[in-house]
Design an enzyme around this catalytic site. Structure first.
Site, PDB file in Angstrom:
ATOM      1  N   GLU A  14       0.867  -1.180   0.000  1.00  0.00           N
ATOM      2  CA  GLU A  14       0.000   0.000   0.000  1.00  0.00           C
ATOM      3  C   GLU A  14       0.900   1.225   0.000  1.00  0.00           C
ATOM      4  O   GLU A  14       1.748   1.377   0.868  1.00  0.00           O
ATOM      5  CB  GLU A  14      -0.934  -0.032   1.222  1.00  0.00           C
ATOM      6  CG  GLU A  14      -1.904  -1.210   1.173  1.00  0.00           C
ATOM      7  CD  GLU A  14      -2.624  -1.324  -0.155  1.00  0.00           C
ATOM      8  OE1 GLU A  14      -3.129  -0.309  -0.670  1.00  0.00           O
ATOM      9  OE2 GLU A  14      -2.649  -2.440  -0.727  1.00  0.00           O
TER      10      GLU A  14
ATOM     11  N   CYS B 217      -1.614   9.288   3.846  1.00  0.00           N
ATOM     12  CA  CYS B 217      -1.685   8.917   2.438  1.00  0.00           C
ATOM     13  C   CYS B 217      -3.002   9.407   1.848  1.00  0.00           C
ATOM     14  O   CYS B 217      -3.108   9.632   0.657  1.00  0.00           O
ATOM     15  CB  CYS B 217      -1.564   7.406   2.304  1.00  0.00           C
ATOM     16  SG  CYS B 217      -2.709   6.549   3.375  1.00  0.00           S
TER      17      CYS B 217
END
Ligand code: NAP
Ligand code: MG
Length: 515
Positions: free
Chosen positions: A286, A320
């Site tokens: 990720e 993020c």
């Protein structure tokens, strides 16, 4: 059956008692600053000569702790230990494994403020941000425990009268867990416990800026009685120890969350078969984001502006999922920009030890330098509306920064900055706004503020991100509610906190017996 999963509520800091308890937790933590934390391999505590010094980013003169620093020899020991332990751990029934997670969650719930306080000090999180991080860590354990119990049940297959068929999800083997520092507890706990509850053993290499939070979590796992060797705690350099572990022939899978470049490098290294390796390594990666908020002509502009500010500057933009691009319909562009600028100027920045500060520092010197470089580039690419300078030099402070009139193809519109910087660009109409929103190589989160139902439906299919939100901020995914993960260069879309996540840590075995 265990009770249905429910998200851990956040602490209400308008309540004075809660505030006092949090203040007390901070004091408890402050009495423990500067301690040493050993490696934990097979339950063995190992000191090393070389240490990782963890600093308080809000006040760089303050040492949070010293973590042992593994070298390749110790990494080798950790992986051998995990491989040996796997032979036992894989035989523990799924519901028994789940119980370790429930126990650890219960302990963490009791020590909740203490863990949040460690994050205030080690990561520079504000009280509410740290509190949400701890709540999410608890959620991950409660959720994955239940998911494993479900996965451990007999799976529904089509029956034929002549055979007894069964499919079960068995573990993979030894996993390497490489988390980032920005959710030093939640992401680290989620990645580690998902792997473990699925029956794998792991080597956990925490991020080098936040090793103490991870060491504290190891104490919880020990208290919960998790057998030694199931989770091996091995802080060390990513490029040295991390790569060694990734390349190792005994490594069965790698679970990574972090930047795009490191994720790609791990994927490449893992693809190469090592001498003696018997499987294809599985990589879950990720990675970064470049997330947009789109504001339509008919949106509630005040509300949209508020959410842009929260999404862009919460935890100094070091998520993020943070909003770093505001794409605003040209008819309302000036108004939204003015509102955002005004709200941004009102944000209080300072040492988050003090509850009053909404925003603290960035994590370390290299993050600070990188963000300041992007701000310098921004000054050539757009109009600086507010911020643009460093803050107080007692820590890594950067003013929340807004740039206007930035071309959609500009560097600060395309590259992940991972700091308190948001760039505005006008859109001619809604289609144009979506076109801009999709023009990066990332695809993690996005929000659309609109009252137009047709536009919501259009964005629902055309806005290509893993987590798309309407009339809501683009940060703050909840476990079980908003499974999280992105498309394209944002990673493998593993959907942490979702019903499919544990499948990534298992392999399905079918057995068929003629009756
Ligand atoms: P990072 O620099 O990529 O580091 C992440 C982890 O990888 C750290 O533990 C690091 O160790 C390790 N590492 C570094 N180089 C390595 C190598 N060559 N081989 C193996 N491991 C290596 O990322 P970060 O600065 O910690 O985190 C910020 C990034 O994470 C941002 O890009 C953000 O978008 C992303 N992120 C993504 C998600 C998501 O769900 N998509 C969630 C959170 C964060 P060291 O600390 O020792 O270098
Ligand atoms: Mg630090």
């Amino acid at each position: 059956m265990v009770v249905t999963f429910q998200n851990e509520p956040f602490t209400d800091f308008t309540n004075e008692t809660n505030k006092q308890e949090f203040e007390q937790a901070l004091q408890t933590v402050e009495q423990q600053l500067g301690r040493e934390y050993e490696l934990n391999i097979g339950g063995e505590k190992i000191y090393t000569q070389k240490k990782i010094t963890s600093l308080n980013p809000s006040r760089t003169s303050e040492v949070i702790g010293y973590a042992a620093r593994a070298d390749q020899k110790l990494a080798e020991l950790a992986i051998q230990t995990a491989a040996e332990k796997f032979e036992e751990w894989k035989a523990v029934p799924p519901d028994h494994r789940a119980r370790y997670l429930y126990k650890a969650a219960a302990i963490l719930r009791r020590k909740r403020h203490e863990f949040s306080a460690w994050m205030v000090k080690e990561a520079g999180k504000s009280w509410p941000e740290a509190d949400a991080d701890t709540a999410e860590a608890i959620d991950f354990m409660e959720y994955y425990g239940r998911q494993m119990e479900k996965l451990g049940e007999r799976q529904p297959l089509t029956r034929i009268p002549t055979e007894d068929n069964e499919m079960s999800y068995i573990p993979l083997g030894v996993g390497i867990i490489i988390p980032p520092w920005n959710f030093p507890l939640a992401i680290m706990v989620g990645m580690t416990t998902a792997a473990v509850v699925a029956g794998n053993t792991v080597v956990l290499k925490p991020a080098s800026t936040t090793p103490v939070v991870a060491a504290k979590f190891m104490e919880i796992l020990e208290e919960a009685g998790i057998p030694p060797g199931v989770v091996n705690y091995v802080p060390g350099s990513g490029s040295e120890v991390g790569e060694y572990l990734v390349k190792h022939p005994l490594t069965r899978f790698i679970s990574f969350t972090g930047s795009r470049d490191v994720g790609l490098r791990i994927n490449e290294l893992a693809a190469k078969r090592a001498e003696g390796q018997k499987w294809i390594k599985r990589v879950t990666a990720e990675m970064g984001g470049k997330d947009s908020i789109v504001v339509d002509r008919d949106a509630d502009l005040e509300f949209a502006a508020h959410n842009i500010v929260i999404s862009a500057f919460g935890f100094s933009g070091q998520k993020c999922s943070a909003c770093s691009r505001a794409i605003v319909h040209q008819d309302v562009y000036d108004e939204v920009l003015d509102k955002v600028a005004e709200k941004t100027r009102a944000l209080k920045v300072g040492d988050v030890r003090d509850f009053q500060y909404f925003m603290g520092p960035v994590i370390d010197q290299s993050a600070f330098d990188k963000i300041m470089r992007y701000i310098a580039i921004g000054k050539t690419e757009g109009k600086l509306v507010t911020g643009g300078s460093r803050g107080d030099d007692s820590g890594y402070y950067i003013q929340p920064t807004v740039f206007a009139d930035v071309d959609p193809e500009a560097v600060i519109m395309q590259e992940e900055i991972f700091g308190p910087v948001v760039a505005f660009t006008p859109a001619r109409d809604f289609d144009h706004a979506l076109e801009i929103a999709n023009n990066t190589e990332y695809g993690l989160t996005g929000s659309v503020f609109t009252r137009n139902r047709a536009h919501i439906e259009k964005a629902r299919t055309e806005f290509h991100v893993g987590n798309l939100y309407f009339n809501r901020k683009c940060t703050g995914a909840l476990v079980g509610v908003h499974p999280f993960g992105g498309f394209n260069m944002s990673g493998t879309d593993s959907k942490a906190g979702g019903p499919d996540y544990l499948l990534l840590f298992t392999q399905a075995k079918l057995t068929s017996e003629l009756l």
